[in-house]
Scaffold this active site. Structure first.
Site, mmCIF file in Angstrom:
data_model
loop_
_atom_site.group_PDB
_atom_site.id
_atom_site.type_symbol
_atom_site.label_atom_id
_atom_site.label_comp_id
_atom_site.label_asym_id
_atom_site.label_seq_id
_atom_site.Cartn_x
_atom_site.Cartn_y
_atom_site.Cartn_z
ATOM 1 N N ASP A 1 77.489 8.082 69.435
ATOM 2 C CA ASP A 1 77.201 8.694 68.125
ATOM 3 C C ASP A 1 77.634 7.737 67.027
ATOM 4 O OD1 ASP A 1 76.998 10.177 65.835
ATOM 5 O OD2 ASP A 1 78.334 11.794 66.483
ATOM 6 N N HIS B 1 74.776 -11.101 80.226
ATOM 7 C CA HIS B 1 75.611 -10.690 81.359
ATOM 8 C C HIS B 1 76.721 -11.705 81.632
ATOM 9 C CE1 HIS B 1 76.752 -8.445 84.845
ATOM 10 N NE2 HIS B 1 75.617 -7.770 84.906
#
Length: 450
Positions: free
Chosen positions: A393, A154
């Site tokens: 994808d 993070h």
């Protein structure tokens, strides 16, 4: 579930990248500075497994040329601060296998098996300078499907930036060209600059959070066993909550409450009830706010780093439970609306003026030896409603499920869209196990109470 045949390697950028020390903004170095896990599940690959792995590695190597901070390492500097060493050390890529099949995803979500599907980070024994900022695990299931566990520091990327990286990696894996390069200059948030004049704002979000009124510290609460659940709200239930919140409040605010304001208010009220607080119990709600569009001028849309600040709404459990839903929603709106360009710069100046910035990082000890803990009587509700979390994808079809990874801190919750695209929402919630059954019951029961 048994996961075996784990092998790991470092994947480095395919071409030479800029090298050197990159200053981090204060928003990068405070709050959550651990790795944040997400996971994707894919039904089946039509290609052999060797080709799948090679394609993912090659495309990752190409993507890291553009997102080269993810291939670097952190180092500690004076004042409890961090800097990013862009040294192309690489991302850790792990391959694994399990005999289990993806026949019933509901049995996997949420589940301790995530600890086996997403590589973890040992912050206690590993040297900071040696910890990869991006760690990945691709696990093949017995049915031919696979999971992709992604764990990103993070410090380097917030949710918006992390998903930007995943989207571009998937695009390159499909054989397409990079669509939107990341904007890597963190000087837009004054990285490495000294503080300016003091501000009119007070920053209670950096104070220790409330504790239970009959306790002297939070150690006992933080040690209690937690449970995780995924709660679904239909579009009809969401609208019912919004109507309840707007009733008697809309004329004062000028517009109806958002889904986030309404659902978060409902979560806060339900948590206070399920935890059986005394009416005079102070409670705090941590709200994570994206500031990209709040800056003047706005940050570039593909700013890569942390463009978020935490703001805190406070109250007493008695008022949170007894007042109308619109009252609680209004508390949340007031906190969100105070975050503007001036406020963000005030946060930066406040943090820049601190002698030891490490005191404002998650899991860091405060001056009295206690850890900041946002569990009972407090909670945090993060919105993923504006994030493009679905549709990654890599060349073998879109995921059949994407969601948060390991999620085991009392009071942590996320609101995200259901993958069904029908307006329904999903709340991923962690609470102490002793409170979870009451929370589930009250969460749905109170929607229908007029």
């Amino acid at each position: 579930m048994k996961v075996s045949n784990k092998t790991s390697c470092m994947v480095r950028p395919a071409d030479p990248t800029w090298s050197g020390k990159l200053a981090l903004s204060e928003l990068d170095q405070t709050g959550v500075t651990t790795h944040v896990p997400t996971i994707y599940f894919y039904a089946q690959s039509p290609e052999d497994w060797v080709t799948v792995i090679q394609t993912l590695k090659t495309s990752l190597s190409c993507t890291l040329v553009h997102f080269y901070p993810l291939a670097g390492r952190l180092s500690a500097i004076a004042g409890g601060r961090l800097e990013l060493n862009c040294n192309a050390a690489g991302a850790q890529f792990t391959e694994a296998y399990t005999d289990n099949k993806l026949i019933d995803l509901d049995s996997l979500l949420p589940s301790p098996i995530y600890h086996q599907l997403i590589p973890s980070i040992d912050y206690q024994s590993a040297l900071l300078e040696e910890i990869p900022l991006l760690v990945l695990q691709v696990t093949r299931f017995g049915c031919g499907g696979f999971s992709l566990g992604v764990n990103i520091s993070h410090v380097v990327a917030d949710g918006q930036s992390a998903l930007h990286f995943v989207s571009e990696w998937a695009r390159i894996s499909r054989g397409e060209l990079l669509e939107s390069p990341p904007y890597l200059d963190r000087k837009l948030l004054r990285a490495g600059e000294p503080p300016k004049a003091s501000s009119r704002f007070e920053h209670a979000e950096f104070d220790p959070p409330p504790i239970l009124i009959d306790q002297s510290g939070n150690e006992k609460e933080s040690e209690k066993e937690t449970a995780v659940t995924m709660l679904k709200l239909t579009a009809t239930q969401v609208e019912k909550l919004r109507r309840k919140a707007d009733n008697g409040q809309k004329s004062e605010t000028g517009r109806g409450f958002t889904r986030y304001e309404t659902v978060t208010a409902h979560i806060w009220r339900t948590a206070c009830k399920a935890r059986n607080h005394k009416p005079e119990q102070p409670t705090a709600l941590a709200i994570c706010i994206d500031v990209r569009s709040k800056m003047r001028p706005p940050l570039p849309r593909k700013y890569f780093g942390n463009g978020i600040v935490n703001a805190i709404a406070t109250g007493f459990s008695g008022e949170i439970v007894s007042k109308p839903l619109g009252y609680v929603s209004c508390k949340i709106r007031e906190v969100i609306e105070k975050v503007d360009d001036e406020y963000v710069h005030s946060v930066l100046d406040f943090l820049k003026s601190q002698q030891d910035l490490s005191m404002f990082r998650e899991l860091q000890q405060t001056s009295n030896g206690e850890e900041h803990f946002y569990g009972n009587p407090n909670l945090g509700v993060i919105s993923w409603l504006t994030l493009p979390i679905y549709g990654a994808d890599f060349g073998w079809g879109k995921e059949i499920h994407m969601g948060p990874g390991t999620h085991d801190s009392d009071g942590d919750s996320l609101i995200l869209h259901s993958k069904d695209g029908d307006g329904s929402l999903v709340i991923a919630l962690c609470l102490q196990m002793r409170h979870m059954e009451d929370f589930r019951k009250l969460f749905y029961q109170d929607i229908d109470v007029e």
